[in-house]
Design a protein around this motif. Structure first.
Motif, PDB file in Angstrom:
ATOM      1  N   GLN A 161      44.683  -3.331  33.890  1.00 36.94           N
ATOM      2  CA  GLN A 161      45.118  -3.309  35.283  1.00 36.94           C
ATOM      3  C   GLN A 161      46.629  -3.486  35.407  1.00 36.94           C
ATOM      4  O   GLN A 161      47.274  -2.806  36.210  1.00 36.94           O
ATOM      5  N   LEU A 162      47.186  -4.387  34.641  1.00 39.11           N
ATOM      6  CA  LEU A 162      48.622  -4.623  34.724  1.00 39.11           C
ATOM      7  C   LEU A 162      49.416  -3.412  34.237  1.00 39.11           C
ATOM      8  O   LEU A 162      50.441  -3.059  34.820  1.00 39.11           O
TER       9      LEU A 162
ATOM     10  N   ILE B  64      51.985  -1.026  36.612  1.00 38.45           N
ATOM     11  CA  ILE B  64      53.367  -0.674  36.270  1.00 38.45           C
ATOM     12  C   ILE B  64      53.547   0.846  36.243  1.00 38.45           C
ATOM     13  O   ILE B  64      54.471   1.392  36.847  1.00 38.45           O
ATOM     14  N   ALA B  65      52.638   1.532  35.560  1.00 40.37           N
ATOM     15  CA  ALA B  65      52.784   2.978  35.373  1.00 40.37           C
ATOM     16  C   ALA B  65      52.599   3.764  36.662  1.00 40.37           C
ATOM     17  O   ALA B  65      53.145   4.858  36.809  1.00 40.37           O
ATOM     18  N   SER B  66      51.796   3.225  37.600  1.00 41.32           N
ATOM     19  CA  SER B  66      51.524   3.967  38.833  1.00 41.32           C
ATOM     20  C   SER B  66      52.545   3.689  39.924  1.00 41.32           C
ATOM     21  O   SER B  66      52.462   4.259  41.007  1.00 41.32           O
ATOM     22  N   SER B  67      53.499   2.824  39.657  1.00 42.94           N
ATOM     23  CA  SER B  67      54.529   2.537  40.642  1.00 42.94           C
ATOM     24  C   SER B  67      55.380   3.776  40.890  1.00 42.94           C
ATOM     25  O   SER B  67      55.693   4.516  39.959  1.00 42.94           O
ATOM     26  N   PRO B  68      55.751   4.050  42.166  1.00 45.18           N
ATOM     27  CA  PRO B  68      56.585   5.222  42.454  1.00 45.18           C
ATOM     28  C   PRO B  68      57.874   5.249  41.637  1.00 45.18           C
ATOM     29  O   PRO B  68      58.374   6.317  41.287  1.00 45.18           O
ATOM     30  N   ALA B  69      58.390   4.085  41.310  1.00 46.46           N
ATOM     31  CA  ALA B  69      59.623   4.031  40.537  1.00 46.46           C
ATOM     32  C   ALA B  69      59.448   4.585  39.127  1.00 46.46           C
ATOM     33  O   ALA B  69      60.424   4.989  38.490  1.00 46.46           O
ATOM     34  N   TYR B  70      58.199   4.592  38.660  1.00 49.79           N
ATOM     35  CA  TYR B  70      57.934   5.056  37.302  1.00 49.79           C
ATOM     36  C   TYR B  70      57.262   6.428  37.272  1.00 49.79           C
ATOM     37  O   TYR B  70      56.957   6.937  36.202  1.00 49.79           O
ATOM     38  N   ALA B  71      57.018   7.038  38.438  1.00 54.04           N
ATOM     39  CA  ALA B  71      56.287   8.299  38.494  1.00 54.04           C
ATOM     40  C   ALA B  71      56.964   9.392  37.667  1.00 54.04           C
ATOM     41  O   ALA B  71      56.292  10.179  36.994  1.00 54.04           O
TER      42      ALA B  71
END
Length: 463
Positions: A320-321, A325-332
């Motif tokens: 989940q963690l 992190i990976a699904s955050s818009p900043a990391y898209a």
């Protein structure tokens, strides 16, 4: 599979970072226990794994108030444990013996056959069917590196061509990836990986001049000079076929099948009942000669079932963690084929590769506003016919390759790994520790192949 209920759970309650401590503790104990306090670990690993798993489960249920993630994890663990247990019992009643002089060429031929067979009966089925004959063949020169290469080739890389080969690919098939997609798009990487691994195995095995007899093996009579095969337990092939065939009885694909409906998903139980029933019939009517020849006992499968109970439930926060992190818009923008290959691979090596595949498939599809629970979306993603074009196809190739290949990086990356290790140890083979496996074998032998496959297939797109 995982992404939807991961997001749902996150929307309800944030997962605290300290909750990954039980998972890290369990992995640390699996790695260090057999080395530093082997007697204690041997007698208490079941209690430790179950206690840590139940601790995390209790936190989800009573502190976070989240029943979604535990319910899905329990369903996946139940399917995993039933399939592995059923295949273990069925294979235990099939006695194969190769009466030949063990040579590097014979060994390479046997694991190459296993790599092909894995695509028809799964890496678990092929591993359990061949590991004992492989050890008996090499009884007078059996060393740990041979078991390790068996894990590399038969238990992992071999199952890259069909959804039957490895659990991550079967998850993709259930979600909508066409059955022959893997054969069409992963054949060249499979050939590269198997040829390189077999070549490395041949050269390493050629240096084996020792005479190391394992006392617990039922060794065959010395070879008469010609290669001969003996086979006992034909009746188990029928039950083995039923166990493998039942894999396709998924209520998410076949609507008419009875199921448990929860949280928008259909959980199977008919499939598992059929597999357990076939396993019982296998054991009840197995050839006593075959069971005795294999020194069949339940210790290896019990070790896998208990340890993976702890792994499945303690790794819930880690999944989940990482998804958060990976699904955050900043990391898209970082969700590229290169990222997906190495991220999926890294987690597949240290978590179970099936939920890791499902997690990153969902992440990759979400980037293009595609839903992993929509069969048509999955088909478009696999075919590269979505709005994103061929990039989605490349991303699925990266996820699939990494999940299967990197599953060999540690003992816990794929279910058959630990089972083969347990079978070898029960026969008297002193297998390398968790870290020794990585340092002596995975890094020097696997990592260069992972780099080559990434460079040629994912980065340069030559195939």
């Amino acid at each position: 599979m995982l992404y939807n209920y991961i997001l749902l759970a996150q929307a309800q309650h944030a997962v605290p970072g300290f909750l990954i401590i039980p998972f890290l503790l369990l992995i640390g104990l699996i790695a260090s226990g057999p080395i530093f306090f082997g007697h204690f670990w041997e007698h208490n690993y079941k209690k430790i794994a179950v206690t840590l798993g139940l601790t995390v489960l209790a936190y989800y249920l009573f502190v976070l108030g989240d029943v979604h993630m535990p319910a899905h994890t329990l369903a996946e663990y139940f399917t995993f444990a039933v399939l592995l247990s059923s295949l273990y019992i069925a294979a235990g009643g099939i006695y194969l013996n190769v009466n030949a002089k063990a040579t590097p060429l014979i060994n390479v031929a046997l694991v190459a056959v296993g790599a092909v067979l894995a695509n028809f009966i799964g890496t678990t089925g092929a591993s359990l069917l061949l590991i004992r004959p492989f050890m008996r063949l090499n009884a007078h020169r059996l060393k740990p590196y041979q078991i390790v290469f068996f894990i590399f080739i038969v238990s992992n890389a071999g199952g890259l061509l069909t959804p039957l080969g490895d659990p991550p690919l079967f998850i993709g098939f259930i979600k909508g990836v066409p059955f022959f997609w893997t054969l069409q798009h992963l054949f060249i990487p499979w050939v590269i990986s198997i040829i390189l691994l077999c070549t490395l195995f041949y050269f390493v095995d050629s240096r084996n001049k020792g005479d190391e007899i394992v006392a617990h093996l039922d060794t065959p009579e010395p070879s008469t000079g010609k290669t001969e095969f003996s086979f006992t337990g034909r009746r188990n092939l029928f039950w083995l076929a039923i166990i493998i065939g039942a894999v396709f009885l998924d209520p998410n694909v076949i609507d008419a099948l009875p199921h448990i409906y929860y949280d928008g998903n259909k959980f199977s139980y008919i499939r598992e009942i059929i597999q357990l029933s076939a396993a019982f019939m296998c054991f009840r009517f197995s050839s006593k000669e075959a069971l005795a020849g294999n020194q069949f006992n339940f210790h290896p499968i019990l070790e896998v079932v208990f340890l993976f109970f702890g792994i499945f439930f303690t790794m819930m926060p880690a999944l989940q963690l990482s998804a958060e992190i990976a699904s955050s818009p900043a990391y898209a923008n970082f969700i590229t084929p290169n990222f997906l290959y190495w991220a999926t691979g890294s987690l597949s090596g240290f978590l179970d590769n099936a939920p890791t595949y499902a997690n990153f498939l969902s992440l990759a599809m979400a980037k293009f506003d595609l839903a992993q629970n929509n069969v048509e979306d999955v088909r478009q993603f696999a075919a590269g016919t979505s709005a994103a074009g061929m990039e989605t196809l490349i991303q699925l190739e990266a996820i699939s390759l990494a999940a299967v290949l990197f599953g060999a990086f540690t003992y816990i990356g794929n279910g058959p790994n630990f089972m083969v290790k347990a079978i070898a140890e029960s026969a008297g083979v002193k297998m390398p520790s968790f870290f020794a496996y990585i340092l002596r074998y995975s890094i020097p032998f696997l990592l260069p192949i992972f780099l080559l496959v990434w460079f040629l297939v994912v980065h340069l797109r030559l195939f």
